[in-house]
Design an enzyme around this catalytic site. Structure first.
Site, PDB file in Angstrom:
ATOM      1  N   LEU A  75      -2.612   5.216  -4.902  1.00  0.00           N
ATOM      2  CA  LEU A  75      -3.924   4.648  -5.222  1.00  0.00           C
ATOM      3  C   LEU A  75      -4.027   3.135  -5.022  1.00  0.00           C
ATOM      4  CD1 LEU A  75      -4.760   6.769  -8.400  1.00  0.00           C
ATOM      5  CD2 LEU A  75      -5.115   7.351  -5.990  1.00  0.00           C
ATOM      6  N   CYS A  76      -2.954   2.477  -4.559  1.00  0.00           N
ATOM      7  CA  CYS A  76      -3.059   1.061  -4.211  1.00  0.00           C
ATOM      8  C   CYS A  76      -3.746   0.940  -2.852  1.00  0.00           C
ATOM      9  CB  CYS A  76      -1.678   0.411  -4.123  1.00  0.00           C
ATOM     10  SG  CYS A  76      -1.015  -0.054  -5.710  1.00  0.00           S
ATOM     11  N   MET A  91       0.036  -5.770  -7.883  1.00  0.00           N
ATOM     12  CA  MET A  91       0.984  -4.697  -7.570  1.00  0.00           C
ATOM     13  C   MET A  91       1.911  -5.096  -6.428  1.00  0.00           C
ATOM     14  SD  MET A  91       0.533  -2.622  -9.922  1.00  0.00           S
ATOM     15  CE  MET A  91       1.841  -1.567  -9.337  1.00  0.00           C
ATOM     16  N   GLU A  92       1.395  -5.844  -5.469  1.00  0.00           N
ATOM     17  CA  GLU A  92       2.223  -6.305  -4.361  1.00  0.00           C
ATOM     18  C   GLU A  92       3.282  -7.286  -4.859  1.00  0.00           C
ATOM     19  OE1 GLU A  92      -1.154  -4.262  -2.804  1.00  0.00           O
ATOM     20  OE2 GLU A  92      -1.046  -5.818  -4.331  1.00  0.00           O
ATOM     21  N   ASP A 146      21.923  -3.349  -5.006  1.00  0.00           N
ATOM     22  CA  ASP A 146      22.592  -2.554  -3.970  1.00  0.00           C
ATOM     23  C   ASP A 146      23.711  -3.338  -3.289  1.00  0.00           C
ATOM     24  OD1 ASP A 146      22.936  -0.295  -2.138  1.00  0.00           O
ATOM     25  OD2 ASP A 146      22.086  -1.655  -0.644  1.00  0.00           O
TER      26      ASP A 146
END
Length: 166
Positions: free
Chosen positions: A82-83, A120-121, A135
């Protein structure tokens, strides 16, 4: 918090029948939108030294995490349902090695001229950068902790400027 949106009680990504729905932003006025998010990865002092001295076996941790964070911000609509796909005009990912606290602080700034915000980004950029650090360093330090990922400020649109109070 000094957030004008606190008083809004309805969820914007749910329609009248309770179904998930992408918000229609076509009627919003395009403005310059900017958001900054932060987070950190805590680790042992030995792992901090490996990063600082560029002695991690997988390569330059911060350079790789910077590229990953930028790519993460750009891929946000592919990762978060939904972004909106956005034409980002700026994504900057920066790091601060805090030897006293034994952590790498991460900051991501996103900016554009558009109809919807870029929080959100920015959050995705910080998250992907943190995951990349984990990682690349997990063989040396599997006890690392990713933490405190949050929006620090956002600007633009009808609500104007918002800044975290803490």
């Amino acid at each position: 918090m000094n957030n004008e949106l606190e008083n809004e009680s309805k969820l914007t990504h749910v329609d009248q029948s309770g179904q998930a729905s992408m918000v229609d932003v076509s009627a919003k006025t395009p403005t310059t939108r900017r958001a900054v998010a932060t987070g950190f990865v805590s680790m042992t002092p030995a792992t901090i030294a490996l990063i600082k001295d560029n002695n991690v076996a997988k390569g330059d941790v911060l350079a790789t995490a910077r590229i990953a964070g930028i790519q993460g911000a750009k891929q946000c609509p592919s990762l978060i349902p939904l972004c909106h796909p956005l034409m980002l005009s700026k994504v900057a990912v920066d790091f601060d090695i805090d030897e006293a606290q034994s952590k790498v602080n991460i900051r991501c700034e996103c900016k554009l001229l558009g109809n919807t915000g870029v929080e959100m980004e920015a959050l995705t950029g910080v998250s992907v950068a943190a995951l990349t650090i984990f990682d690349m360093c997990k063989a040396a330090d599997p006890n690392m902790i990713i933490g405190s990922i949050k929006v620090m400020t956002k600007e633009g649109g009808k609500s104007g400027k918002w800044q975290r109070d803490d």
